[in-house]
Design an enzyme around this catalytic site. Structure first.
Site, PDB file in Angstrom:
ATOM      1  N   ASP A 192      -5.518  -4.187  -2.854  1.00 17.68           N
ATOM      2  CA  ASP A 192      -4.576  -3.752  -1.821  1.00 17.68           C
ATOM      3  C   ASP A 192      -3.936  -4.940  -1.090  1.00 17.68           C
ATOM      4  O   ASP A 192      -4.631  -5.830  -0.593  1.00 17.68           O
ATOM      5  CB  ASP A 192      -5.334  -2.877  -0.812  1.00 17.68           C
ATOM      6  CG  ASP A 192      -4.410  -2.094   0.098  1.00 17.68           C
ATOM      7  OD1 ASP A 192      -3.249  -2.503   0.267  1.00 17.68           O
ATOM      8  OD2 ASP A 192      -4.863  -1.072   0.644  1.00 17.68           O
ATOM      9  N   SER A 240       0.830  -1.197   0.000  1.00 18.04           N
ATOM     10  CA  SER A 240       0.000   0.000   0.000  1.00 18.04           C
ATOM     11  C   SER A 240       0.875   1.262   0.000  1.00 18.04           C
ATOM     12  O   SER A 240       1.815   1.365  -0.763  1.00 18.04           O
ATOM     13  CB  SER A 240      -0.970  -0.051   1.188  1.00 18.04           C
ATOM     14  OG  SER A 240      -2.055   0.803   0.981  1.00 18.04           O
TER      15      SER A 240
END
Length: 637
Positions: free
Chosen positions: A492, A378
């Site tokens: 993600d 991320s």
């Protein structure tokens, strides 16, 4: 098959045939040797047996009895010693060389679970328990062994309780070590074969520079054909026994010398000029398919990494680690990574709290600590990418501020069929900062992770377009649309693993600093609700002072919940875990940029200083470079 030791070693020179050490040429096999010569051989055998840890401290009479019962033999590299499920019939002693123990994964793939180096034993636990072998053991290189049969072992151990006690102590030590092995450390290789792609690869110069840097970590010897080709295997055995590391330089072609070097090597380094046409290494073709060795790719550049070169070579060798060499500092890093003395930094996800990573990196660099590899997920992956590209702290700060503070990357809202925002803005910002760079062209080893929704597995990205896989790593489910590649869907990485220290640990490069900015409480509210209120009441939200949650916060945090369960285990895998206090910073508050950086810097500077001070107090006084150099986080100050 195994080869029994025979007296031919006396006249044998290095060639295509495996040569044997005179230290393990026992008279009891009926060899025709003179008595005085045999006495010397027995003295050598006594030294070999006495030097094995399993027999340490045993009296001379028992050692002689053990020596008389041992069957000595040589195992060529790539040969199986025994298979999982075999009946335990012998205990094996490794005199020289290296063995690898393999188990089958749930998917049926063979997985290396450990190595057995010279001076160690294998097979004693199955011998004592009477249960079938639980692993397949293969010679990773030419290996000399001794075998002690079950009958001889039982007789000696029952008649000499001190021997049985020593075996029990060794087994307890090995069990304790195997339990600690969950940290993912692997044995340190000692011998390296540099395989030039062609005569233009400057193999001897490179090998000499590598040996110079290995010398800082332990006693090192450089061996090339003119120096070693006329010696017997006893000479090689002596060189390897008296040094911590040995670097062999192969010929460009598949000569007898090259084949010997490959058999001697724990690690094969495939050396090539990065801008040369990619093709196979002739010297390694005949050996690479038969020996289960660690193979790594080394690409030589002129001053800077040439974009696109790594892709060509990795297409040829797709599953091997690779290293870019531009100068002395890169060779020094390679020496650390090869020997497990490197330092990796792993950065977690956490939205706007991830800006604290910049402050932590500043503290690390100011402490004089050299970073050898980076990874993250991320927002942590984006900042780690800047570090992997060797950007300065000022450059990382400027670029991240431009992309996340000057503009809100999550305000290009769209019809919420797949996500709340279109993702075009994030993609555009990432492409602006990282252009068309590929991960494999980054100067420092780098990885980022995403979650593959198609397979339900964590995806680790070490190749491909950097911006694209960073985009996948930040694709918060429901907020940003996923990245679709080859029919699979990626979101993600924090959904499965918000601090991928385990990925870095599996590489076995050395110590790891893990920075977790996502473990603090994400958000709270002082509102009691179970339903969304009518629209006219919702207008009161904007006039009130109560702290309410929004859909972005809910989706963001919900996407990270799955990875929270394994957080403690990943924390344990960090040699230094840094958790800056960020609870007061909202995960979507991009305006908290400077405050988050300062928190990370202040916290990181204190914790790193404490860690280095503790290491300095605990470090042993160096006696020899090889034995007194701990694999610890280094300070260059």
């Amino acid at each position: 098959m195994s080869w029994p030791i025979h007296p031919g070693w006396l006249d044998q020179r290095v060639g295509d045939t495996l040569t044997a050490s005179p230290a393990i040429c026992p008279r009891r096999m009926g060899l025709d040797v003179e008595h005085s010569h045999a006495e010397n051989e027995w003295a050598d055998l006594d030294a070999v047996v006495r030097g094995l840890p399993i027999f340490e401290g045993l009296d001379a009479q028992l050692l002689r009895e053990i020596r008389d019962e041992i069957r000595w033999f040589a195992l060529p590299g790539g040969t199986t010693l025994f298979e999982a499920g075999d009946d335990p019939d012998e205990l094996y002693l490794v005199v020289s060389g290296n063995l690898g123990a393999y188990s089958l994964s749930a998917e049926g793939h063979r997985r290396l679970v450990g190595t057995i180096a010279a001076g160690e034993t294998v097979g004693e636990m199955a011998l004592i328990s009477g249960k079938p072998r639980n692993a397949t053991v293969v010679a990773l290189r030419d290996t000399e062994l001794g075998g002690l049969s079950r009958e001889a072992f039982d007789k000696l151990m029952l008649s000499h309780p001190q021997g049985l006690r020593r075996v029990a102590e060794l087994m307890a030590h090995r069990l304790d070590a195997s339990q600690r092995q969950v940290r993912g450390r692997r044995s340190v290789p000692r011998t390296f074969a540099v395989v030039p792609h062609d005569k233009h690869a400057h193999a001897t110069t490179f090998a000499a520079q590598l040996a110079t840097h290995l010398e800082h970590l332990g006693r090192t010897e450089l061996v090339w054909s003119q120096r070693g080709a006329d010696h017997t295997s006893q000479w090689f055995h002596t060189v390897e026994r008296t040094n911590d590391f040995v670097v062999y330089v192969c010929d460009p072609g598949p000569t007898s010398w090259s084949k010997l070097c490959l058999r001697q090597a724990d690690v094969v380094l495939l050396l090539a000029q990065a801008d040369a046409p990619a093709s196979e290494w002739h010297a390694s073709t005949s050996q690479a398919a038969t020996i289960s060795q660690r193979v790594e790719l080394v690409l030589l550049h002129k001053d800077r990494v040439m974009p696109g070169c790594a892709t060509r070579w990795l297409d040829l060798r797709p599953n091997v680690p690779h290293h870019h060499i531009r100068g002395t500092s890169d060779i020094a890093r390679l020496a650390r990574l090869l020997t497990g003395r490197g330092l990796g930094v792993v950065l977690s996800g956490g939205g706007a709290r991830g800006f604290a990573h910049i402050g932590v990196l500043r503290a690390i660099r100011e402490a004089g600590i050299t970073i050898d590899a980076v990874g993250g997920t991320s927002i942590g992956a984006i900042i780690a990418a800047g570090c992997g590209l060797e950007w300065t702290i000022d450059e990382i700060t400027s670029r991240v501020h431009s992309s996340f503070v000057k503009t809100n990357p999550l305000n290009d809202y769209t019809l919420p069929l797949v996500s709340l925002v279109s993702g075009r803005k994030v993609s555009r910002l990432l492409r602006r900062e990282f252009t068309d760079l590929r991960i494999e062209d980054m100067p420092l080893p780098f990885f980022c992770v995403s979650s593959n929704l198609s397979t339900g597995q964590l995806a680790v990205h070490r190749r491909g377009e950097l911006w694209r896989w960073l985009r996948a790593s930040v694709a918060i489910p429901g907020v940003l649309p996923p990245v679709v590649q080859h029919g699979e869907i990626f979101v993600d990485g924090a959904t499965i693993n918000n601090l991928p220290v385990d990925v870095m640990r599996e590489a076995g490069l050395g110590q790891i600093i893990g920075v977790d900015v996502g473990s603090d409480r994400a958000f709270t509210t002082d509102v009691v609700d179970s339903d969304v209120p009518p629209f006219w009441k919702m207008l009161q939200w904007f006039r009130g002072r109560k702290h309410r949650v929004n859909i972005l916060q809910i989706l963001w945090r919900a996407g990270m919940i799955n990875s929270a369960g394994n957080r403690a285990a990943r924390h344990e895998l960090s040699d230094l875990l840094l958790q800056p206090p960020l609870e007061q910073i909202d995960m979507l508050n991009w305006r908290a940029f400077d405050r988050a950086i300062e928190v990370g810097y202040t916290y990181g500077r204190v914790r790193i200083a404490e860690f280095l001070a503790a290491r300095a107090r605990d470090a042993p006084s160096p006696t020899s470079a090889g034995e007194g150099t701990p694999a610890s986080i280094r300070s260059t100050t």
